[in-house]
Design a protein around this motif. Structure first.
Motif, short mmCIF file in Angstrom:
data_model
loop_
_atom_site.label_atom_id
_atom_site.label_comp_id
_atom_site.label_asym_id
_atom_site.label_seq_id
_atom_site.Cartn_x
_atom_site.Cartn_y
_atom_site.Cartn_z
N GLY A 1 13.22 -37.83 -0.40
CA GLY A 1 13.15 -39.25 -0.72
C GLY A 1 13.02 -40.18 0.46
O GLY A 1 12.99 -41.40 0.28
N SER B 1 8.15 -52.67 0.72
CA SER B 1 9.27 -52.88 -0.20
C SER B 1 9.25 -54.27 -0.83
O SER B 1 9.84 -54.47 -1.89
N ARG C 1 19.43 -41.67 -3.05
CA ARG C 1 18.39 -41.88 -4.06
C ARG C 1 18.96 -41.88 -5.48
O ARG C 1 18.29 -42.30 -6.42
N ASP D 1 11.11 -42.24 3.38
CA ASP D 1 9.81 -42.91 3.33
C ASP D 1 8.96 -42.68 4.57
O ASP D 1 7.73 -42.77 4.51
N SER E 1 16.83 -47.40 -4.16
CA SER E 1 15.45 -47.12 -3.76
C SER E 1 15.15 -47.75 -2.40
O SER E 1 13.99 -47.94 -2.03
#
Length: 224
Positions: free
Chosen positions: A94, A119, A68, A96, A72
């Motif tokens: 971090g 994304s 991170r 998802d 991203s």
């Protein structure tokens, strides 16, 4: 072609995932440890990372934190650890999303598609519609069956965080910190009360919610 980096120290699983993902049209790179995975992510940034937590050199959570620092890229954690604390730690670092071993390949592929959709999607539109209710983020307005739904300021803040992150698992700590502040990160009873209130106001069947979902012991997920 969508590039997937799979990080796991189990060579049999790496091979199985490579074959499966390639068969579904993905370009696949693999790594058996955290350091080489981070190097690969820097040299040839993938579209998504599938990451095991139990690596031989670095803990997966440490890999996420370092990743991170420069990327991203969506991260789907894949782990044999079943405790909610491990899941929360990875998500707060971090990650998802999270899937626990053993897992079904269909579920893994579905989670992967969801991460990739988020994304590449453009910025969320101001109006979010479900089959039960509509949220106008710009006007701070919620309607159900054509009528306005009155929400308290706290209810609105919780709903806004969830709606702005469709399909993404938001941990209890993340929600509490964003709505009440970091000092309230352990007050999970607050969330249970407010989520129950939101369901009563928005879900057609509060006993079987379709849009405001609970991931037991971890957090909540908004499904459009």
């Amino acid at each position: 072609m969508t590039a997937v980096l799979v990080v796991d120290d189990d060579p049999h699983l790496l091979r199985a995932l490579r074959i499966t993902l390639q068969a579904h049209g993905y370009e696949v790179a693999t790594s058996a440890d955290g350091r080489s995975a981070l190097l690969q992510a820097r040299q040839g940034p993938p579209s998504v990372v599938i990451l095991d937590l139990g690596l031989p050199d670095l803990d997966g959570t440490a890999v996420i934190k370092e990743l991170r620092g420069f990327s991203s890229v969506p991260v789907l954690v894949l782990s044999a650890r079943h405790g909610s604390e491990d899941k929360v730690e990875a998500l707060d670092a971090g990650a998802d999303d999270y899937i626990t071993k053993p897992f079904g390949l269909d579920e893994l592929l579905a989670r992967l598609r969801a991460l990739l959709r988020r994304s590449v999607e453009p910025e969320l539109e101001a109006v979010v519609r479900t089959d039960a209710f509509t949220v106008d983020l710009a006007k701070h307005r919620v309607t159900r069956d054509g009528a306005d739904v009155r929400l308290t300021p706290t209810e609105w803040k919780i709903l806004e965080v969830l709606v702005r992150n469709p399909e993404k698992l938001i941990t209890q700590q993340q929600l509490l910190s964003r709505v009440w502040g970091p000092a309230y990160a352990k007050e999970t009873n607050y969330l249970r009360v407010y989520i129950a209130q939101l369901r009563r106001k928005l879900e057609p069947d509060t006993a079987s919610p379709r849009h405001l979902l609970t991931e037991a012991g971890i957090g909540y997920r908004f499904m459009p």
